[in-house]
Design a protein around this motif. Structure first.
Motif, PDB file in Angstrom:
ATOM      1  N   ARG A 288       0.834  -1.209   0.000  1.00 47.85           N
ATOM      2  CA  ARG A 288       0.000   0.000   0.000  1.00 47.85           C
ATOM      3  C   ARG A 288       0.867   1.256   0.000  1.00 47.85           C
ATOM      4  NH1 ARG A 288      -5.333  -1.404   1.778  1.00 47.85           N
ATOM      5  NH2 ARG A 288      -5.567  -3.569   1.158  1.00 47.85           N
ATOM      6  N   ALA A 289       1.910   1.248   0.820  1.00 49.55           N
ATOM      7  CA  ALA A 289       2.802   2.405   0.897  1.00 49.55           C
ATOM      8  C   ALA A 289       3.544   2.584  -0.428  1.00 49.55           C
ATOM      9  CB  ALA A 289       3.794   2.245   2.047  1.00 49.55           C
ATOM     10  N   ARG A 290       3.977   1.487  -1.017  1.00 48.87           N
ATOM     11  CA  ARG A 290       4.686   1.554  -2.305  1.00 48.87           C
ATOM     12  C   ARG A 290       3.784   2.159  -3.378  1.00 48.87           C
ATOM     13  NH1 ARG A 290       6.501  -1.018  -6.932  1.00 48.87           N
ATOM     14  NH2 ARG A 290       8.744  -1.294  -7.033  1.00 48.87           N
ATOM     15  N   ALA A 291       2.551   1.697  -3.452  1.00 51.00           N
ATOM     16  CA  ALA A 291       1.605   2.223  -4.443  1.00 51.00           C
ATOM     17  C   ALA A 291       1.376   3.723  -4.225  1.00 51.00           C
ATOM     18  CB  ALA A 291       0.280   1.462  -4.369  1.00 51.00           C
ATOM     19  N   ALA A 292       1.257   4.136  -2.976  1.00 54.08           N
ATOM     20  CA  ALA A 292       1.040   5.546  -2.674  1.00 54.08           C
ATOM     21  C   ALA A 292       2.274   6.378  -3.014  1.00 54.08           C
ATOM     22  CB  ALA A 292       0.664   5.724  -1.203  1.00 54.08           C
ATOM     23  N   LEU A 293       3.471   5.839  -2.762  1.00 55.36           N
ATOM     24  CA  LEU A 293       4.703   6.559  -3.095  1.00 55.36           C
ATOM     25  C   LEU A 293       4.863   6.705  -4.602  1.00 55.36           C
ATOM     26  CD1 LEU A 293       7.129   5.043  -0.453  1.00 55.36           C
ATOM     27  CD2 LEU A 293       6.442   7.442  -0.639  1.00 55.36           C
ATOM     28  N   ILE A 294       4.500   5.668  -5.348  1.00 57.81           N
ATOM     29  CA  ILE A 294       4.555   5.748  -6.809  1.00 57.81           C
ATOM     30  C   ILE A 294       3.585   6.819  -7.304  1.00 57.81           C
ATOM     31  CG2 ILE A 294       4.008   4.489  -8.939  1.00 57.81           C
ATOM     32  CD1 ILE A 294       5.210   1.981  -7.507  1.00 57.81           C
ATOM     33  N   ALA A 295       2.393   6.846  -6.720  1.00 56.52           N
ATOM     34  CA  ALA A 295       1.408   7.874  -7.084  1.00 56.52           C
ATOM     35  C   ALA A 295       1.930   9.270  -6.747  1.00 56.52           C
ATOM     36  CB  ALA A 295       0.079   7.616  -6.375  1.00 56.52           C
ATOM     37  N   ALA A 296       2.573   9.411  -5.606  1.00 55.55           N
ATOM     38  CA  ALA A 296       3.122  10.712  -5.211  1.00 55.55           C
ATOM     39  C   ALA A 296       4.230  11.127  -6.160  1.00 55.55           C
ATOM     40  CB  ALA A 296       3.642  10.656  -3.778  1.00 55.55           C
ATOM     41  N   GLY A 297       5.068  10.180  -6.561  1.00 56.62           N
ATOM     42  CA  GLY A 297       6.136  10.479  -7.509  1.00 56.62           C
ATOM     43  C   GLY A 297       5.585  10.899  -8.855  1.00 56.62           C
TER      44      GLY A 297
END
Length: 127
Positions: A110-119
């Motif tokens: 979940r955190a990885r997906a959110a970080l990719i979205a933020a990037g």
């Protein structure tokens, strides 16, 4: 049996009587927070990492990567990485629905997906 408990208690108490046994954390005055960090932000979080993750972080902190005379240490690098991740995550929605306590893999995903979205959001904003 009573003698053993007394000895064990004295041994544990001795750990906190000497600052070197705990790296000085038991007796050292709190270090002042860096000027970029307010005192209210100096909470400690303990995170368990795999040895290969620590090795990666340690590799980032070496003098040949930093140009400094000494290694910065993996904890210093991990702190910077985590602070950057928290900053990025605060800008997007992190889907926590259904993640159970202790399910590190689900939390990581979940955190990885959110970080990719933020990037991706940050890349679009820079264009």
């Amino acid at each position: 049996m009573n003698g053993r408990r007394t000895d064990a208690g004295a041994a544990v108490a001795g750990l906190f009587a000497r600052s070197t046994a705990t790296g000085g954390l038991a007796t050292r005055e709190p270090a002042p927070a860096p000027s970029s960090m307010s005192a209210s932000r100096t909470l400690r979080q303990c995170v368990e990492l795999l040895e290969e993750e620590v090795s990666y972080l340690r590799g980032l902190s070496r003098p040949d990567r930093t140009g400094q005379p000494r290694s910065h240490g993996s904890k210093f690098v991990a702190t910077g990485v985590l602070m950057a991740a928290v900053e990025l995550l605060s800008e997007v929605e992190v889907d926590m629905w259904g993640v159970e306590a202790g399910d590190v893999e689900a939390m990581k995903a979940r955190a990885r997906a959110a970080l990719i979205a933020a990037g991706a959001r940050q890349s679009e904003a820079e264009r």
